[in-house]
Design a protein around this motif. Structure first.
Motif, short mmCIF file in Angstrom:
data_model
loop_
_atom_site.label_atom_id
_atom_site.label_comp_id
_atom_site.label_asym_id
_atom_site.label_seq_id
_atom_site.Cartn_x
_atom_site.Cartn_y
_atom_site.Cartn_z
N LEU A 121 -6.84 11.18 -6.07
CA LEU A 121 -6.58 10.20 -5.03
C LEU A 121 -7.88 9.65 -4.45
N SER A 122 -8.87 10.53 -4.27
CA SER A 122 -10.13 10.09 -3.67
C SER A 122 -10.90 9.15 -4.57
N GLN A 123 -10.65 9.20 -5.88
CA GLN A 123 -11.39 8.36 -6.83
C GLN A 123 -10.68 7.04 -7.13
N ALA A 124 -9.47 6.88 -6.59
CA ALA A 124 -8.66 5.70 -6.91
C ALA A 124 -9.08 4.50 -6.08
N SER A 125 -8.94 3.32 -6.67
CA SER A 125 -9.18 2.07 -5.96
C SER A 125 -7.88 1.45 -5.45
N ALA A 126 -6.75 1.82 -6.08
CA ALA A 126 -5.46 1.27 -5.70
C ALA A 126 -4.37 2.20 -6.24
N ALA A 127 -3.14 1.98 -5.77
CA ALA A 127 -1.98 2.74 -6.25
C ALA A 127 -0.86 1.75 -6.58
N VAL A 128 0.09 2.21 -7.40
CA VAL A 128 1.20 1.34 -7.79
C VAL A 128 2.47 2.16 -7.94
N SER A 129 3.60 1.57 -7.55
CA SER A 129 4.92 2.12 -7.84
C SER A 129 5.83 0.97 -8.24
N ALA A 130 6.28 1.00 -9.49
CA ALA A 130 7.16 -0.05 -10.01
C ALA A 130 8.62 0.39 -10.03
N SER A 131 8.94 1.48 -9.36
CA SER A 131 10.26 2.09 -9.46
C SER A 131 11.38 1.12 -9.08
N ALA A 132 12.48 1.20 -9.83
CA ALA A 132 13.65 0.35 -9.56
C ALA A 132 14.56 0.95 -8.50
N HIS A 133 14.52 2.26 -8.31
CA HIS A 133 15.41 2.93 -7.36
C HIS A 133 14.62 4.01 -6.64
N GLU A 134 14.66 4.01 -5.34
CA GLU A 134 14.08 5.08 -4.53
C GLU A 134 14.90 5.21 -3.26
N ALA A 135 15.10 6.44 -2.81
CA ALA A 135 15.67 6.63 -1.48
C ALA A 135 14.60 6.40 -0.42
N PHE A 136 13.34 6.70 -0.74
CA PHE A 136 12.25 6.53 0.22
C PHE A 136 11.05 5.84 -0.43
N GLY A 137 10.40 6.49 -1.35
CA GLY A 137 9.18 5.96 -1.94
C GLY A 137 7.96 6.74 -1.49
N MET A 138 7.96 8.05 -1.83
CA MET A 138 6.90 8.93 -1.33
C MET A 138 5.54 8.58 -1.91
N ALA A 139 5.50 8.10 -3.15
CA ALA A 139 4.21 7.74 -3.74
C ALA A 139 3.56 6.61 -2.95
N VAL A 140 4.37 5.65 -2.51
CA VAL A 140 3.85 4.53 -1.72
C VAL A 140 3.38 5.03 -0.36
N ALA A 141 4.19 5.87 0.29
CA ALA A 141 3.83 6.38 1.61
C ALA A 141 2.54 7.19 1.56
N ASP A 142 2.41 8.07 0.56
CA ASP A 142 1.21 8.90 0.46
C ASP A 142 -0.04 8.05 0.21
N ALA A 143 0.12 6.99 -0.60
CA ALA A 143 -1.02 6.12 -0.85
C ALA A 143 -1.44 5.38 0.42
N LEU A 144 -0.48 4.87 1.16
CA LEU A 144 -0.80 4.15 2.39
C LEU A 144 -1.41 5.09 3.43
N ALA A 145 -0.92 6.34 3.47
CA ALA A 145 -1.48 7.31 4.41
C ALA A 145 -2.91 7.67 4.07
N ALA A 146 -3.31 7.45 2.83
CA ALA A 146 -4.70 7.69 2.41
C ALA A 146 -5.56 6.43 2.52
N GLY A 147 -4.98 5.33 3.01
CA GLY A 147 -5.73 4.09 3.12
C GLY A 147 -5.95 3.39 1.79
N LEU A 148 -5.08 3.67 0.83
CA LEU A 148 -5.25 3.14 -0.52
C LEU A 148 -4.44 1.85 -0.68
#
Length: 375
Positions: free
Chosen positions: A256-283
């Protein structure tokens, strides 16, 4: 309280539900509750994982999407009364049905509900399963949804749930703000179980249009892993799409610390934890414009509409249609070039545990002590 969390799989298996249950277990244990995990596995075992007793029961039906353990159901039928609350997880797995049938223990249900199956065959089976799903919903003293979008979907399909449906958003793990990595390579992080509905294949196809300075780090395992590796090789991206498989917490934090960006292309999510975790890291993050992702965006203060490249909060999240691989590639390039933002303030797992314990107390008819959980 003595609490049994019933789930299809548990750590070291990974996925959104597995992470949710693991974080709940950690918080409940810290609050002084007696917590057990009741789950399924290849063989019967009893072990302690991170201070939590985990009972795994052998699978009667081992098929990946239809796993069922009759011994798990028999255990709960015989021992459910020993727990103050059963907390079953995932409408899309049969372990929750085992928790609902054959006992009268107070039941909380977190459905992580998508409203459909994730293949044509599973989607066709979904209406046939709905009467059994209705049984779980009717048995539950509370149905905990992780977004208002999920609650709306649950109430559309199961209107009798009514006021028993409550919303407790998933938590995030607070992370220290880190500077953008100093590298000519811009690494894009894609995290999640490798299932077809996550549409990681669309992200890989977009990488062919993103330019050679971009690299995709795929974290997770799942049934689509082999096909995705073949696709990357076929597109000549084998060196630019790296499959990390399952990572422990420290290795994931490093990724995570080495990433420049994050992506989630999921068609179905109840929440979207990958997106939330990325935003919480300022990514800076690119996401499919599904209702759950839009709700996470609102929670994070990133707005509800796709925005052009900008600074501050407006640069946090871009929505892009994964079916348009050229547009997705452009969004990924913009996100990777924009630089890290101030970490978003989202609900923490401490918040989630506190709210969940209040639900347990209400369903079990018992007072709840604050214990080690802050409010």
């Amino acid at each position: 309280m003595r609490i049994a969390l019933v789930c299809n799989a548990y750590h070291p298996d990974i996925g959104g539900v597995e992470t949710h249950v693991r974080r709940l277990c950690a918080g409940l244990t810290a609050a002084g509750d007696d917590v057990e995990v009741i789950t399924q596995g290849a063989t019967r075992s009893v072990e302690t994982v991170d201070g939590v007793l985990v009972r795994r029961f052998p699978l009667t039906v081992p098929a990946g999407n239809y796993r069922l353990s009759v011994p798990l159901w028999r255990w709960l039928r015989a021992h459910a009364a020993e727990y103050d609350v059963l907390h079953a997880h995932s409408y899309h797995a049969l372990a929750a049905l085992c928790a609902a049938l054959g006992n009268r223990a107070p039941l909380v249900f977190t459905p992580h509900y998508h409203g459909t199956g994730h293949s044509r065959f599973r989607a066709a089976l979904h209406p046939l399963y709905r009467p059994l799903g209705r049984t779980i919903m009717a048995r539950a003293g509370a149905v905990v949804c992780v977004t208002a979008a999920e609650r709306d979907l649950v109430l559309r399909h199961f209107p009798a749930v009514g006021e028993r449906a409550v919303v407790i958003p998933n938590g995030t793990d607070p992370r220290p703000s880190t500077p953008a990595p100093r590298s000519a390579v811009r690494r894009i992080l894609c995290v999640g179980r490798l299932e077809q509905y996550k549409r990681v294949d669309r992200v890989i196809r977009a990488m062919a249009h993103a330019g050679p300075e971009h690299r995709l780090d795929v974290v997770g395992t799942g049934p689509a892993a082999g096909q995705l590796r073949q696709l990357a090789a076929r597109l000549g991206l084998a060196g630019r799409v790296v499959f990390h498989g399952r990572l422990d917490d420290d290795a994931f934090a490093a990724c995570l610390s080495q990433a420049s960006a994050a992506v989630s292309a999921s068609a179905h999510e109840a929440f979207g934890m990958a997106v939330a975790d990325a935003l919480a890291a300022g990514l800076p993050t690119v996401a499919a414009p599904i209702p759950a992702h839009r709700e996470v965006a609102r929670l994070a203060g990133a707005g509800d509409e796709a925005r052009p490249a900008a600074s501050g909060d407006e640069a946090r999240l871009r929505f892009a249609d994964p079916e348009d691989e050229v547009a997705l590639a452009e969004a990924l390039r913009e996100a990777a070039a924009s630089g890290r933002t101030r970490p978003a303030v989202l609900p923490t797992w401490t918040d989630v545990v506190g709210a969940t314990r209040e639900i347990y107390a209400a369903v079990a008819g018992r007072p709840v002590s604050v214990g080690a959980v802050g409010r």
